[in-house]
Design an enzyme around this catalytic site. Sequence first.
Site, mmCIF file in Angstrom:
data_model
loop_
_atom_site.group_PDB
_atom_site.id
_atom_site.type_symbol
_atom_site.label_atom_id
_atom_site.label_comp_id
_atom_site.label_asym_id
_atom_site.label_seq_id
_atom_site.Cartn_x
_atom_site.Cartn_y
_atom_site.Cartn_z
ATOM 1 N N GLU A 172 0.841 -1.184 0.000
ATOM 2 C CA GLU A 172 0.000 0.000 0.000
ATOM 3 C C GLU A 172 0.881 1.240 0.000
ATOM 4 O O GLU A 172 1.981 1.235 0.534
ATOM 5 C CB GLU A 172 -0.905 0.001 1.233
ATOM 6 C CG GLU A 172 -1.797 -1.220 1.248
ATOM 7 C CD GLU A 172 -2.863 -1.185 2.326
ATOM 8 O OE1 GLU A 172 -3.697 -2.089 2.320
ATOM 9 O OE2 GLU A 172 -2.859 -0.273 3.155
ATOM 10 N N LEU B 263 9.905 5.837 18.967
ATOM 11 C CA LEU B 263 10.291 5.560 20.353
ATOM 12 C C LEU B 263 9.117 4.895 21.084
ATOM 13 O O LEU B 263 9.243 3.809 21.606
ATOM 14 C CB LEU B 263 10.694 6.885 21.029
ATOM 15 C CG LEU B 263 11.313 6.766 22.408
ATOM 16 C CD1 LEU B 263 12.666 6.076 22.347
ATOM 17 C CD2 LEU B 263 11.463 8.158 23.037
ATOM 18 N N HIS B 264 8.011 5.581 21.118
ATOM 19 C CA HIS B 264 6.742 5.088 21.675
ATOM 20 C C HIS B 264 6.740 4.820 23.168
ATOM 21 O O HIS B 264 5.681 4.701 23.774
ATOM 22 C CB HIS B 264 6.225 3.860 20.917
ATOM 23 C CG HIS B 264 6.083 4.089 19.432
ATOM 24 N ND1 HIS B 264 5.776 5.316 18.887
ATOM 25 C CD2 HIS B 264 6.239 3.254 18.375
ATOM 26 C CE1 HIS B 264 5.732 5.220 17.578
ATOM 27 N NE2 HIS B 264 6.017 3.989 17.237
ATOM 28 N N CYS C 128 -1.171 6.063 9.391
ATOM 29 C CA CYS C 128 -0.028 5.316 9.914
ATOM 30 C C CYS C 128 -0.490 4.069 10.639
ATOM 31 O O CYS C 128 -1.384 4.118 11.467
ATOM 32 C CB CYS C 128 0.693 6.145 10.974
ATOM 33 S SG CYS C 128 1.923 7.207 10.323
HETATM 34 N N1 SAH Z 1 8.896 0.745 10.418
HETATM 35 C C1 SAH Z 1 8.944 2.179 10.495
HETATM 36 C C2 SAH Z 1 7.797 2.831 9.730
HETATM 37 C C3 SAH Z 1 6.463 2.497 10.337
HETATM 38 S S1 SAH Z 1 5.062 3.511 10.033
HETATM 39 C C4 SAH Z 1 8.917 2.621 11.948
HETATM 40 O O1 SAH Z 1 8.682 1.785 12.814
HETATM 41 O O2 SAH Z 1 9.145 3.785 12.214
HETATM 42 C C5 SAH Z 1 5.386 5.086 10.684
HETATM 43 C C6 SAH Z 1 4.954 5.339 12.129
HETATM 44 O O3 SAH Z 1 3.605 4.980 12.399
HETATM 45 C C7 SAH Z 1 5.804 4.578 13.152
HETATM 46 O O4 SAH Z 1 6.200 5.462 14.167
HETATM 47 C C8 SAH Z 1 4.831 3.570 13.669
HETATM 48 O O5 SAH Z 1 5.176 3.096 14.940
HETATM 49 C C9 SAH Z 1 3.545 4.359 13.667
HETATM 50 N N2 SAH Z 1 2.331 3.546 13.800
HETATM 51 C C10 SAH Z 1 2.193 2.223 13.584
HETATM 52 N N3 SAH Z 1 0.927 1.833 13.840
HETATM 53 C C11 SAH Z 1 0.247 2.938 14.195
HETATM 54 C C12 SAH Z 1 -1.118 3.181 14.550
HETATM 55 N N4 SAH Z 1 -2.012 2.219 14.555
HETATM 56 N N5 SAH Z 1 -1.470 4.445 14.835
HETATM 57 C C13 SAH Z 1 -0.567 5.450 14.794
HETATM 58 N N6 SAH Z 1 0.722 5.288 14.452
HETATM 59 C C14 SAH Z 1 1.129 4.042 14.164
#
Ligand code: SAH
Length: 350
Positions: free
Chosen positions: A86, A215-216, A334
């Site tokens: 996608e 980071l989260h 995202c």
């Molecule tokens: N693999 C990369 C790109 C992922 S997508 C990474 O981990 O950074 C980009 C961002 O969206 C990342 O920070 C990811 O953690 C976040 N993300 C993933 N699922 C999500 C969701 N359900 N809601 C909001 N952000 C999300």
Amino acid sequence: MENRIQLLEKIWPEKKSFREKQFFEALFSQNLKNFDEITVFPKDIRILMQEKLTWLLWDTNKIFSGERGDTHKAILSSIFDGAKIETVLMKNARGHWTICVSSQVGCAMKCSFCATGSMGFIRNLNEDEIVDQYRFWKKYCDEKKLEGKITNIVFMGMGEPLANYKSVKRSIDMFLSYADIGATRITVSTVGLLPMLEKILTDKTWPNVRLAVSLHSADEKMRNLLMPSSYEGFLKKLSLWAKRYFEVYDQRRRHLTFEYVLLGGVNDTEIYAEKLLHFSRKLGKVRVNLIPYNATDTNFQPSQRIENFREYLRQRGVVATVRKSMGQDIAAACGQLVVNKKKNDDLYGK
Ligand code: SAH
């Protein structure tokens, strides 16, 4: 899968070096539709190209457009093996377009809140498949007569870009050379693969793009819970790495961001804000981008404390922004990117 340069080498081994540039300029040109139209090449070569090369490596499976017309999501399938990915086109603050590209089919990182994680890893995309997502959207904008240019690219679609370092780097180099998009308009988002982050420090040809590290949580246990790619001692190593990144690439300081998806009742309380504050303070001035959680099939809930969280950080000197979330109505936000036929069918009653 051989890339275009390798195929071109086979078709035309005796070509002069400037021919490669001409070839890619043609691929990125607005007006050409196939190899036969590259009239600067001899006819016999053009015939061979038509036979052996593919103009666009993706077939369109489906396109969804958001109600306001500011977000479009495409499901594309590979002409080689039918693998589906996608990619998203969204309007940015300046009225131009940002595209979100995938770097892999699926993802091996298995972040618990991310829809892509649940499909597992299928394969890497090569550089041509990455740039062809841009070429696909460029053609789409043209055909639909959408106003504005594609000015920004984010590697925030499916996959972990740094787990596909070579192809991602080559695709960025192509964007920089042929798409008229500057390095600071490109963002690579990573789960924080330390060996690859280390590599960036020593890789003199790594382009000057923005980096976003997901980071989260600045709490080790919580981060391990949310992101199985994390491990004990990760945060300490990450902050040591970030300090070195700032030293090595001083001028890029503002180009490193930490992303933090806010999950209701999970990592959005004051205790976690405080932990994030400590993490940030250790590094000096860092930017934090707070991401509202976009619903997926997981059990997480969006946070009701986004503003409180941001204020807590801001009042203590941390630059914290909140990402505007787009495309939720078409599951293009995202972490919602998963090729899930049922979900798309449910959404559109098809
Ligand atoms: N693999 C990369 C790109 C992922 S997508 C990474 O981990 O950074 C980009 C961002 O969206 C990342 O920070 C990811 O953690 C976040 N993300 C993933 N699922 C999500 C969701 N359900 N809601 C909001 N952000 C999300």
